[in-house]
Design a protein around this motif. Structure first.
Motif, PDB file in Angstrom:
ATOM      1  N   MET A 192      55.131  53.275  68.119  1.00  0.00           N
ATOM      2  CA  MET A 192      56.225  53.646  67.421  1.00  0.00           C
ATOM      3  C   MET A 192      56.347  55.213  67.470  1.00  0.00           C
ATOM      4  O   MET A 192      55.428  56.055  67.062  1.00  0.00           O
ATOM      5  N   ALA A 193      57.693  55.660  68.029  1.00  0.00           N
ATOM      6  CA  ALA A 193      58.031  57.242  67.914  1.00  0.00           C
ATOM      7  C   ALA A 193      57.783  57.794  66.392  1.00  0.00           C
ATOM      8  O   ALA A 193      58.117  56.967  65.261  1.00  0.00           O
ATOM      9  N   THR A 206      67.074  56.375  68.501  1.00  0.00           N
ATOM     10  CA  THR A 206      67.884  56.853  69.527  1.00  0.00           C
ATOM     11  C   THR A 206      67.572  56.680  70.816  1.00  0.00           C
ATOM     12  O   THR A 206      66.602  56.139  71.012  1.00  0.00           O
ATOM     13  N   ASP A 207      68.219  57.082  71.868  1.00  0.00           N
ATOM     14  CA  ASP A 207      67.987  57.006  73.211  1.00  0.00           C
ATOM     15  C   ASP A 207      66.571  57.557  73.445  1.00  0.00           C
ATOM     16  O   ASP A 207      65.660  57.134  74.306  1.00  0.00           O
ATOM     17  N   LYS A 208      65.926  58.699  72.653  1.00  0.00           N
ATOM     18  CA  LYS A 208      64.853  59.304  72.865  1.00  0.00           C
ATOM     19  C   LYS A 208      63.535  58.264  72.257  1.00  0.00           C
ATOM     20  O   LYS A 208      62.679  58.310  72.596  1.00  0.00           O
ATOM     21  N   THR A 209      64.145  57.591  71.197  1.00  0.00           N
ATOM     22  CA  THR A 209      63.080  56.773  70.778  1.00  0.00           C
ATOM     23  C   THR A 209      62.831  55.603  71.975  1.00  0.00           C
ATOM     24  O   THR A 209      61.676  55.309  71.850  1.00  0.00           O
ATOM     25  N   ASP A 210      63.702  55.221  72.661  1.00  0.00           N
ATOM     26  CA  ASP A 210      63.517  54.215  73.609  1.00  0.00           C
ATOM     27  C   ASP A 210      62.811  54.889  74.703  1.00  0.00           C
ATOM     28  O   ASP A 210      61.830  54.328  75.145  1.00  0.00           O
ATOM     29  N   VAL A 211      62.975  56.349  74.941  1.00  0.00           N
ATOM     30  CA  VAL A 211      62.002  56.754  76.070  1.00  0.00           C
ATOM     31  C   VAL A 211      60.617  57.096  75.685  1.00  0.00           C
ATOM     32  O   VAL A 211      59.896  56.698  76.451  1.00  0.00           O
TER      33      VAL A 211
END
Length: 134
Positions: free
Chosen positions: A1-2, A12-17
């Motif tokens: 997990m980020a 966010t999109d960056k969490t998905d990244v």
């Protein structure tokens, strides 16, 4: 997990990244990240030591370096330092191209990864990042 998802439930999109970086890690190791981390098998060890035996020797070093750079970028602690998924896609295409080229010229030998890449997934957090006040 980020970290941002863990600390303040931000997605966010960056969490998905970040999550995609973990998937890349699982592809390389052939193991679920949770298993590697809970059993302490990963911390402090180079990624090259936990490459899945099914793919060991089949990854060209030049392709590996691009792949490792992608994975490290996705797993950056700081959200703004992570690439976009579009950038990840372009880099993965580049890694694939390098692998295909290497495979055309090296048809009889296994590849050897001489690099030693340590990925730090848990940098030192500041007290305020985890809600500790004096």
């Amino acid at each position: 997990m980020a970290a941002e998802q863990f600390v303040n439930l931000t997605i966010t999109d960056k969490t998905d990244v970040y999550s995609f970086g973990m998937v890349l890690f699982e592809v390389v190791s052939g193991e679920k990240c949770i298993k590697l981390f809970s059993e302490g098998e990963f911390f402090g060890r180079p990624v090259e030591e936990i490459v899945d035996p099914k793919i060991k020797g089949k990854i060209a070093p030049e392709s590996w370096q691009v792949f490792i750079d992608i994975m490290q970028g996705c797993l950056k602690y700081e959200v703004d330092e992570r690439p976009t998924m579009g950038e990840v896609e372009l880099q993965l295409e580049h890694a694939l191209s390098l692998q295909e080229h290497a495979d055309m010229t090296n048809i009889h030998a296994d590849y050897v990864l001489l690099s030693k890449t340590i990925i730090n997934l848990m940098p030192e957090l500041e007290d305020e990042d985890i809600g500790i006040t004096e």
